[in-house]
Design an enzyme around this catalytic site. Structure first.
Site, PDB file in Angstrom:
ATOM      1  N   LYS A   1       0.540  -1.542   0.042  1.00 44.03           N
ATOM      2  CA  LYS A   1      -0.291   0.098   0.849  1.00 44.03           C
ATOM      3  C   LYS A   1       0.340   1.204  -0.018  1.00 44.03           C
ATOM      4  O   LYS A   1       0.790   2.230  -0.559  1.00 44.03           O
ATOM      5  CB  LYS A   1      -0.663   0.032   0.836  1.00 44.03           C
ATOM      6  CG  LYS A   1      -1.770  -1.206   0.811  1.00 44.03           C
ATOM      7  CD  LYS A   1      -2.653  -0.960   2.463  1.00 44.03           C
ATOM      8  CE  LYS A   1      -2.408  -1.238   3.739  1.00 44.03           C
ATOM      9  NZ  LYS A   1      -1.633  -2.353   3.654  1.00 44.03           N
ATOM     10  N   THR A   2       1.611   1.170   1.098  1.00 44.17           N
ATOM     11  CA  THR A   2       2.756   2.563   1.074  1.00 44.17           C
ATOM     12  C   THR A   2       3.912   2.960  -0.594  1.00 44.17           C
ATOM     13  O   THR A   2       4.031   3.410  -0.652  1.00 44.17           O
ATOM     14  CB  THR A   2       3.637   2.197   2.389  1.00 44.17           C
ATOM     15  OG1 THR A   2       2.276   2.129   3.241  1.00 44.17           O
ATOM     16  CG2 THR A   2       4.506   3.392   2.144  1.00 44.17           C
TER      17      THR A   2
ATOM     18  N   ASP B   1      -1.872   7.057   6.012  1.00 43.67           N
ATOM     19  CA  ASP B   1      -1.330   5.512   6.377  1.00 43.67           C
ATOM     20  C   ASP B   1      -2.183   5.759   7.630  1.00 43.67           C
ATOM     21  O   ASP B   1      -2.414   6.136   8.065  1.00 43.67           O
ATOM     22  CB  ASP B   1       0.136   5.134   7.001  1.00 43.67           C
ATOM     23  CG  ASP B   1       0.239   3.455   6.534  1.00 43.67           C
ATOM     24  OD1 ASP B   1      -0.563   3.468   6.059  1.00 43.67           O
ATOM     25  OD2 ASP B   1       0.855   3.090   7.067  1.00 43.67           O
TER      26      ASP B   1
ATOM     27  N   THR C   1      -6.237  -0.938   6.624  1.00 47.94           N
ATOM     28  CA  THR C   1      -5.864  -2.290   6.841  1.00 47.94           C
ATOM     29  C   THR C   1      -7.366  -2.827   7.510  1.00 47.94           C
ATOM     30  O   THR C   1      -7.301  -4.049   7.269  1.00 47.94           O
ATOM     31  CB  THR C   1      -4.406  -2.819   8.226  1.00 47.94           C
ATOM     32  OG1 THR C   1      -5.039  -2.196   9.485  1.00 47.94           O
ATOM     33  CG2 THR C   1      -2.986  -3.058   7.691  1.00 47.94           C
TER      34      THR C   1
ATOM     35  N   ARG D   1       6.818  -8.397   1.701  1.00 43.26           N
ATOM     36  CA  ARG D   1       7.830  -7.873   3.061  1.00 43.26           C
ATOM     37  C   ARG D   1       8.003  -9.008   3.944  1.00 43.26           C
ATOM     38  O   ARG D   1       9.408  -8.342   3.571  1.00 43.26           O
ATOM     39  CB  ARG D   1       6.234  -6.973   4.139  1.00 43.26           C
ATOM     40  CG  ARG D   1       7.501  -6.563   5.768  1.00 43.26           C
ATOM     41  CD  ARG D   1       6.940  -5.399   5.808  1.00 43.26           C
ATOM     42  NE  ARG D   1       6.180  -4.103   5.332  1.00 43.26           N
ATOM     43  CZ  ARG D   1       4.814  -3.438   5.669  1.00 43.26           C
ATOM     44  NH1 ARG D   1       4.911  -4.195   7.205  1.00 43.26           N
ATOM     45  NH2 ARG D   1       5.056  -2.373   5.392  1.00 43.26           N
TER      46      ARG D   1
END
Length: 386
Positions: free
Chosen positions: A103-104, A148, A197, A256
């Site tokens: 997302k980032t 975020d 999230t 990640r």
């Protein structure tokens, strides 16, 4: 960075990136000594502070380099291309999905594709409407604002954001009581990229103001192998195809985690003088860090072993299970359970948590008859404590 951008005031916890393409650190991601991560940190979806700089260096800088999420990537590419043709800021974008899926990274790519500066903040950092007003009033024309965990903003800030997103203006309240007046403040055109999230916690009026909403899904093993191949090239590592597959299979569908495990395998190989990493090397390294062949870490296995060995497969309440593994209930519920439920190893029933047949099989144990009966209990989304 232009003089105008340098003068932009930043609030605590904010980051401003002067241009587009520099989404990550320019330093080498290969720096650093031996890892000090615990097993739960390695397989956890949230990055530790010392890992973030290394992860930033591995982030793709444009949509062409972004691996996976084919549907979202194509849709977002179309939105950005149309905005560039019109010569206007892109529509507001909402990205939802579990941690660690990009997302980032996509927010940084939006700024890069639009050749616009990027401002980064987060929902928890915006607890008052004044905090949001300070950020919005300092934006420049066409700037991308990334928030975020946007679902954790305060309600007054959310309500101010409605007008800012739709009309590009906010009303600043001056004074108190009967003498209070609202001063309208015009804002430059900007693009808001929100990440969450927990999309269900966003109020409907806020969700409706986003022009594009993308939900990121967990990656397949094949997609994670592509992520690892790209990262290995940037880290100047040599891996066999079997080595890539071994790491990808233990990465819980999350890029990640895949990149984090790759760096730990790199450290293990460096210390043992191994130049080319194969499946055996990757397996030995990850076994040492207590990440098993299915991606379960120490906490995951502790939960399953407690369910099976201490409670005969359940059902057992969350608090009791947490005490049995020596963790807080919130840790078990938010860190271990999502992956175990997704893998079909643990079930949440009205009477508590139960070990499903796959859990017994994974632990190499035979499932007794009374545990089979427990596994047939009806499920519900939010179980009551037994």
């Amino acid at each position: 960075m232009s003089a105008n951008e340098e003068s932009i005031p930043l609030l605590p916890g904010q980051i401003s990136i002067g241009n587009s393409g520099s989404g990550g650190s320019s330093g080498s991601a290969g720096s650093g000594g031996l890892a000090r991560n615990t097993a739960s940190e390695l397989a956890g979806p949230v990055a530790e502070p010392e890992e973030r700089e290394l992860e930033a260096a591995l982030r793709p800088k444009n949509l062409d380099d972004f691996v996976g999420q084919e549907r979202v990537r194509k849709q977002l590419g179309l939105v950005l291309a149309a905005s560039k043709i019109r010569g206007r800021s892109a529509d507001h974008v909402l990205m939802s999905g579990p941690p660690g899926l990009g997302k980032t990274t996509l927010a940084m790519i939006v700024a890069a594709e639009m050749n616009a500066p990027l401002r980064i903040s987060s929902g928890p950092a915006i607890q008052h409407a004044g905090d949001l007003a300070a950020i919005l009033s300092s934006l420049t024309e066409g700037e991308v604002l990334f928030l975020d965990e946007i679902h954790r903003m305060s309600r007054p800030a959310e309500e101010m954001l409605y007008m800012a997103m739709e009309d590009f203006r906010v009303d600043i309240i001056v004074g108190k009581g009967a003498g209070a007046t609202a001063i309208p403040l015009e804002l430059p055109s900007f693009t808001l990229v929100g990440a969450t999230t927990r999309a269900g916690l966003l109020p409907g009026p806020l969700r409706d103001r986003f022009g594009f909403t993308g939900h990121l899904e967990f990656y397949s093993v094949a997609e994670l192998e592509l992520v690892l191949r790209r990262s290995a090239g940037m880290l100047d590592l040599r891996l066999t195809s079997a080595g890539f597959s071994e790491i990808a299979g233990r990465s819980r569908g999350t890029p990640r985690i895949a990149n984090r495990l790759l760096r730990r395998v790199r450290d293990w190989a460096l210390v043992h003088g191994i130049e080319s990493i194969d499946a055996r090397t990757a397996s030995a390294a990850l076994d040492m860090y207590e990440v098993d062949a299915r991606g379960l870490d120490r906490l995951d296995r502790s939960v399953l072993q407690a369910l099976v060995n201490k409670f005969n497969g359940g059902p057992v309440g969350l608090s009791t299970l947490a005490i049995a593994v020596g963790e807080e209930p919130e840790t078990v519920e938010t860190v271990a359970e999502p992956f175990l439920v997704r893998e079909g190893l643990l079930g949440r029933t009205p009477r508590g948590r139960i070990a499903l047949p796959a859990a017994w099989e994974h632990l190499g144990l035979k499932m007794p008859g009374n545990a089979v009966a427990a596994a047939m209990l009806p499920f519900e989304e939010e179980p009551r404590e037994g």
